[in-house]
Design a protein around this motif. Structure first.
Motif, short mmCIF file in Angstrom:
data_model
loop_
_atom_site.label_atom_id
_atom_site.label_comp_id
_atom_site.label_asym_id
_atom_site.label_seq_id
_atom_site.Cartn_x
_atom_site.Cartn_y
_atom_site.Cartn_z
N SER A 77 0.69 -1.09 -0.04
CA SER A 77 0.08 -0.05 -0.10
C SER A 77 0.88 1.25 -0.16
O SER A 77 0.56 2.19 -0.75
CB SER A 77 -0.92 0.11 1.13
OG SER A 77 -1.65 1.11 1.29
N GLU A 86 -4.14 3.20 -5.31
CA GLU A 86 -4.00 3.54 -3.95
C GLU A 86 -4.97 3.20 -3.16
O GLU A 86 -4.89 2.41 -2.05
CB GLU A 86 -3.65 5.01 -3.81
CG GLU A 86 -3.47 5.41 -2.40
CD GLU A 86 -3.25 6.76 -2.60
OE1 GLU A 86 -3.05 7.58 -1.22
OE2 GLU A 86 -2.85 7.57 -3.70
N ALA A 89 -5.74 -0.54 -2.61
CA ALA A 89 -4.57 -1.06 -1.53
C ALA A 89 -5.06 -0.91 -0.27
O ALA A 89 -4.71 -1.78 0.85
CB ALA A 89 -3.17 -0.25 -1.94
#
Length: 225
Positions: A77, A86, A89
């Protein structure tokens, strides 16, 4: 050393940590079914299996695998910040850690309670009855199944994050996600298939680990460095 160079250096260290954690998780999930003792002829687990030191080693490997996988997703992440992956994650981290929290109490019972039963003076029928109580009580079975489903959701979200990030091959997270999606079904098959399932997760984690090592930071990708 410029600020950009320092950022790139830290990113390199983060990639190595993430890759190492994925690799460790993969190895531990292979060790789990490979070392685990199985009753002959596909019979249910009994005192001999529970009492074996291999029972402890195998199940502790699974515990370590879940923890390493969760930490690997945290590292992933961080690497995917600023990319299209993003948000997915973040979902992967949240789902996997909640799932791990729900899963590990069951593994604690499998590891220690059943091992204690295997080494007890109880007869086989009593051990079988108590084993059923330990494994299939409504609360523990529900939490265990929910936990494994959430870990599978986390692995699937990680695969989506990897594909959207464009820092790794788009398919890189798929074998890993498939492996975790099959975690519950593999409990109902014979030893060779259970070992094969462990190998699948190990392979999937290895693919992600190699992809992470070969990936570029978002900054490098945008500047063409």
């Amino acid at each position: 050393m410029t600020v950009s160079d320092r950022i790139e250096s830290r990113t390199g260290v983060a990639r190595i940590c993430a890759a190492a954690l994925f690799a460790l998780a993969g190895v531990l999930f292979v060790v789990y079914p490979l070392v685990r003792p199985y009753a002959a002829g596909g019979a249910p687990d009994g005192r001999a299996e529970f009492a074996s030191p291999s029972w402890l080693v195998a199940h502790l490997a699974a515990v370590g695998g879940f923890i390493a996988f969760g930490l690997a997703l945290v590292a992933l992440s961080g690497l995917l910040k600023g990319t299209g992956g993003e948000r997915a994650a973040v979902v992967a981290v949240a789902a996997s850690w909640i799932g791990t929290g729900l899963t590990l109490p069951y593994y604690g019972a499998e590891t220690f309670a059943l091992h204690a039963l295997g080494g007890s003076d109880l007869d086989e029928n009593a051990v079988t009855t108590l084993t059923e109580s330990v494994r299939m009580g409504a609360a523990q079975a529900t939490l265990f199944a929910t936990g494994l489903l959430l870990v599978a959701v986390g692995a699937a979200a990680a695969a989506v994050a990897i594909a959207r990030s464009r820092l790794l091959a788009g398919w890189a997270g798929i074998p890993m996600a498939v492996g975790f999606a099959l975690f519950i079904p593999q409990f109902y098959v014979d030893a060779p298939l259970r070992i094969g399932h462990g190998v699948l997760i190990g392979f999937g984690c290895a693919v992600v680990a190699l992809g992470v090592l070969r990936s570029q930071s978002p900054r490098s990708t945008m500047t063409g460095a």
